[in-house]
Design a protein around this motif. Structure first.
Motif, mmCIF file in Angstrom:
data_model
loop_
_atom_site.group_PDB
_atom_site.id
_atom_site.type_symbol
_atom_site.label_atom_id
_atom_site.label_comp_id
_atom_site.label_asym_id
_atom_site.label_seq_id
_atom_site.Cartn_x
_atom_site.Cartn_y
_atom_site.Cartn_z
ATOM 1 N N LEU A 20 34.745 3.265 74.166
ATOM 2 C CA LEU A 20 35.818 2.637 74.931
ATOM 3 C C LEU A 20 35.546 1.162 75.198
ATOM 4 C CD1 LEU A 20 36.461 5.455 77.576
ATOM 5 C CD2 LEU A 20 37.782 4.972 75.502
ATOM 6 N N PHE A 21 34.269 0.822 75.421
ATOM 7 C CA PHE A 21 33.908 -0.550 75.762
ATOM 8 C C PHE A 21 32.755 -1.018 74.866
ATOM 9 C CE2 PHE A 21 35.305 1.666 79.626
ATOM 10 C CZ PHE A 21 36.439 0.921 79.929
ATOM 11 N N PRO A 22 33.022 -1.299 73.600
ATOM 12 C CA PRO A 22 31.959 -1.732 72.681
ATOM 13 C C PRO A 22 31.350 -3.053 73.123
ATOM 14 C CG PRO A 22 34.125 -2.054 71.686
ATOM 15 C CD PRO A 22 34.350 -1.283 72.948
ATOM 16 N N LEU A 23 30.029 -3.170 72.961
ATOM 17 C CA LEU A 23 29.306 -4.368 73.375
ATOM 18 C C LEU A 23 28.977 -5.239 72.169
ATOM 19 C CD1 LEU A 23 26.827 -2.789 75.964
ATOM 20 C CD2 LEU A 23 29.022 -3.902 76.406
ATOM 21 N N ARG A 24 29.085 -6.532 72.354
ATOM 22 C CA ARG A 24 28.729 -7.523 71.340
ATOM 23 C C ARG A 24 29.413 -7.263 69.995
ATOM 24 N NH1 ARG A 24 24.742 -10.830 72.920
ATOM 25 N NH2 ARG A 24 24.339 -11.445 70.751
ATOM 26 N N GLY A 25 30.641 -6.733 70.072
ATOM 27 C CA GLY A 25 31.433 -6.541 68.867
ATOM 28 C C GLY A 25 31.012 -5.381 68.000
ATOM 29 N N LEU A 26 30.056 -4.560 68.474
ATOM 30 C CA LEU A 26 29.601 -3.408 67.695
ATOM 31 C C LEU A 26 30.442 -2.188 68.054
ATOM 32 C CD1 LEU A 26 25.719 -3.781 67.948
ATOM 33 C CD2 LEU A 26 27.116 -4.083 65.906
ATOM 34 N N SER A 27 31.161 -1.638 67.092
ATOM 35 C CA SER A 27 31.977 -0.461 67.346
ATOM 36 C C SER A 27 31.085 0.761 67.513
ATOM 37 C CB SER A 27 32.954 -0.231 66.192
ATOM 38 O OG SER A 27 32.261 0.149 65.019
ATOM 39 N N ALA A 28 31.672 1.847 68.028
ATOM 40 C CA ALA A 28 30.909 3.079 68.215
ATOM 41 C C ALA A 28 30.407 3.619 66.881
ATOM 42 C CB ALA A 28 31.777 4.125 68.924
ATOM 43 N N ASP A 29 31.244 3.541 65.849
ATOM 44 C CA ASP A 29 30.851 4.063 64.542
ATOM 45 C C ASP A 29 29.718 3.242 63.927
ATOM 46 O OD1 ASP A 29 32.703 6.118 64.643
ATOM 47 O OD2 ASP A 29 34.283 4.917 63.713
ATOM 48 N N GLN A 30 29.782 1.910 64.077
ATOM 49 C CA GLN A 30 28.703 1.063 63.568
ATOM 50 C C GLN A 30 27.395 1.345 64.298
ATOM 51 O OE1 GLN A 30 30.700 -2.704 64.352
ATOM 52 N NE2 GLN A 30 30.854 -3.129 62.158
ATOM 53 N N THR A 31 27.474 1.474 65.615
ATOM 54 C CA THR A 31 26.284 1.735 66.411
ATOM 55 C C THR A 31 25.700 3.103 66.083
ATOM 56 O OG1 THR A 31 27.256 0.407 68.199
ATOM 57 C CG2 THR A 31 25.379 1.803 68.766
ATOM 58 N N ARG A 32 26.568 4.107 65.939
ATOM 59 C CA ARG A 32 26.103 5.462 65.615
ATOM 60 C C ARG A 32 25.421 5.488 64.252
ATOM 61 N NH1 ARG A 32 28.496 9.564 62.830
ATOM 62 N NH2 ARG A 32 30.495 8.469 62.812
ATOM 63 N N LEU A 33 25.994 4.788 63.290
ATOM 64 C CA LEU A 33 25.399 4.757 61.950
ATOM 65 C C LEU A 33 24.004 4.144 61.993
ATOM 66 C CD1 LEU A 33 25.596 5.164 58.909
ATOM 67 C CD2 LEU A 33 26.715 2.926 58.740
ATOM 68 N N ALA A 34 23.863 3.058 62.756
ATOM 69 C CA ALA A 34 22.553 2.414 62.866
ATOM 70 C C ALA A 34 21.535 3.330 63.556
ATOM 71 C CB ALA A 34 22.683 1.099 63.629
ATOM 72 N N LEU A 35 21.947 3.939 64.663
ATOM 73 C CA LEU A 35 21.021 4.792 65.414
ATOM 74 C C LEU A 35 20.624 6.035 64.619
ATOM 75 C CD1 LEU A 35 22.404 4.705 69.076
ATOM 76 C CD2 LEU A 35 20.360 3.609 68.181
ATOM 77 N N THR A 36 21.604 6.713 64.030
ATOM 78 C CA THR A 36 21.290 7.936 63.291
ATOM 79 C C THR A 36 20.444 7.635 62.058
ATOM 80 O OG1 THR A 36 23.446 7.771 62.158
ATOM 81 C CG2 THR A 36 23.313 9.200 64.089
ATOM 82 N N SER A 37 20.655 6.482 61.454
ATOM 83 C CA SER A 37 19.845 6.106 60.292
ATOM 84 C C SER A 37 18.387 5.902 60.695
ATOM 85 C CB SER A 37 20.391 4.839 59.639
ATOM 86 O OG SER A 37 21.686 5.051 59.110
ATOM 87 N N VAL A 38 18.178 5.196 61.814
ATOM 88 C CA VAL A 38 16.808 4.963 62.299
ATOM 89 C C VAL A 38 16.145 6.287 62.664
ATOM 90 C CG1 VAL A 38 15.445 3.954 64.159
ATOM 91 C CG2 VAL A 38 17.243 2.612 63.077
ATOM 92 N N VAL A 39 16.895 7.175 63.337
ATOM 93 C CA VAL A 39 16.343 8.476 63.711
ATOM 94 C C VAL A 39 16.002 9.293 62.473
ATOM 95 C CG1 VAL A 39 16.886 10.700 64.787
ATOM 96 C CG2 VAL A 39 17.451 8.580 65.965
ATOM 97 N N TYR A 40 16.927 9.349 61.516
ATOM 98 C CA TYR A 40 16.764 10.205 60.338
ATOM 99 C C TYR A 40 15.628 9.742 59.435
ATOM 100 C CZ TYR A 40 18.012 12.887 56.167
ATOM 101 O OH TYR A 40 17.994 13.724 55.087
ATOM 102 N N TYR A 41 15.510 8.420 59.280
ATOM 103 C CA TYR A 41 14.526 7.903 58.325
ATOM 104 C C TYR A 41 13.181 7.553 58.958
ATOM 105 C CZ TYR A 41 18.151 7.634 54.760
ATOM 106 O OH TYR A 41 19.133 7.955 53.864
ATOM 107 N N PHE A 42 13.106 7.484 60.289
ATOM 108 C CA PHE A 42 11.859 7.033 60.903
ATOM 109 C C PHE A 42 11.376 7.956 62.026
ATOM 110 C CE2 PHE A 42 9.447 4.070 63.734
ATOM 111 C CZ PHE A 42 8.401 3.820 62.846
ATOM 112 N N PHE A 205 22.575 10.269 72.726
ATOM 113 C CA PHE A 205 23.427 9.081 72.814
ATOM 114 C C PHE A 205 24.304 8.970 71.560
ATOM 115 C CE2 PHE A 205 24.433 4.546 72.617
ATOM 116 C CZ PHE A 205 24.811 4.292 73.916
ATOM 117 N N SER A 206 23.727 9.251 70.384
ATOM 118 C CA SER A 206 24.484 9.193 69.132
ATOM 119 C C SER A 206 25.582 10.246 69.103
ATOM 120 C CB SER A 206 23.556 9.383 67.934
ATOM 121 O OG SER A 206 22.589 8.361 67.876
ATOM 122 N N LEU A 207 25.290 11.425 69.665
ATOM 123 C CA LEU A 207 26.309 12.471 69.732
ATOM 124 C C LEU A 207 27.484 12.013 70.587
ATOM 125 C CD1 LEU A 207 27.226 15.319 69.075
ATOM 126 C CD2 LEU A 207 25.907 16.143 71.042
ATOM 127 N N GLY A 208 27.186 11.333 71.698
ATOM 128 C CA GLY A 208 28.259 10.784 72.529
ATOM 129 C C GLY A 208 29.092 9.763 71.779
#
Length: 304
Positions: A20-42, A205-208
């Motif tokens: 609802l309130f994306p920060l610094r222009g990062l959408s929820a989908d962009q943020t989720r992709l970044a977080l899940t990628s870091v979790v999955y690969y590291f 957080f990514s699930l949210g």
């Protein structure tokens, strides 16, 4: 259990609030992709290595595998029968089967079980995921999505190619080290423990971030009702009895059944998008089953 779910809900709502309130222009989908990628690969491979390295791998692992595989296959059969009975179209049938059969054993199951039962429950989650849920998702799940959807690739990739991933590499290494009784150096054990601690909050957080009430459509509710009945009620009940058959007892049975009682997996949205299934229906199912699991999980915990 209630305290744990309140904590999980607050963290999920923080993720949902980002939509609802994306920060610094990062959408929820962009943020989720970044977080899940870091979790999955590291972070997740680090946790898999830490947990399986010192886990009790043996007959107990086979019991988790038998319980998880049987419950998921039962979900496929039941949801497929419901879809056939009510004559759902192929895109809806594929989405219903994926949403009803495959639970969110890791992204929600891991933090809930760890907080509810203690750190030892991480081993249950990881073994259920790597020895049952993930193999079935990457084989039968993709096969079902292809069958009911469409595959535009002229030469589809081998289903087994999906096992060429960091968590599976970490699992293979951990099992080798475990069975050969090789102890982890103190510095490495400490590092893996710190990396593992980051997995649960990032997953919640990514699930949210993945939940969206905008995806909920009234037209999808007739399809979602059987998903809710199967995913949150019938399959956990069946899992309790299957656990008795495979002779899982006590806290191990409780943790395993609770993990299989989790709502629909988030990864199914990717399969629906990839193979042309009803993504809106699947997103609705994920959102509604996740919300209702806040009621169903305490119920099954009290029963177990």
């Amino acid at each position: 259990m209630n305290t744990t779910l309140i904590q999980m809900t607050v963290l999920m709502l923080c993720g949902a609030g980002w939509r609802l309130f994306p920060l610094r222009g990062l959408s929820a989908d962009q943020t989720r992709l970044a977080l899940t990628s870091v979790v999955y690969y590291f972070f997740l491979p680090a946790m898999v290595l830490e947990v399986l390295w010192k886990a009790d791998i043996g007959w107990q692992s086979l019991k988790y595998s038998a319980l998880g595989c049987t419950t998921i296959v039962l979900g496929i059969i039941c949801s497929g029968s419901v879809a056939k009975l009510f004559k759902f179209k192929n895109p809806q049938t594929g989405a219903v089967i994926l949403a009803a059969a495959y639970p969110n054993v890791t992204y929600l199951g891991l933090p809930v079980l760890e907080q509810t039962f203690g750190p030892w429950a991480r081993s249950v989650v990881i073994q259920l995921d790597l020895f049952a849920a993930a193999p079935l998702v990457f084989t039968t799940g993709i096969a079902l999505a292809r069958y009911y959807g469409r595959d535009e690739d002229e030469k589809p990739k081998s289903l087994l190619g999906f096992f060429n991933a960091p968590p599976f590499w970490a699992a293979a290494l951990a099992v080798i080290l475990n069975l050969n009784h090789i102890e982890a150096p103190v510095w490495l054990a400490g590092l893996l423990q710190k990396l593992s601690a980051a997995v649960a909050p990032l997953m919640i957080f990514s699930l949210g971030l993945a939940l969206s009430w905008h995806a909920v459509r009234l037209r999808n509710l007739p399809y979602v009702l059987p998903i809710v009945a199967l995913k949150l009620m019938l399959l956990p009940w069946a899992a309790m009895h299957i656990a008795d058959v495979v002779q899982l007892q006590g806290q191990f049975k409780a943790a395993a059944v609770m993990d299989l009682a989790m709502p629909s997996m988030v990864l199914g949205v990717v399969l629906c998008d990839r193979y042309g299934l009803d993504s809106s229906l699947y997103a609705t199912a994920v959102t509604i089953t996740t919300a209702l699991s806040l009621l169903s999980l305490p119920f099954w915990f009290s029963v177990l």
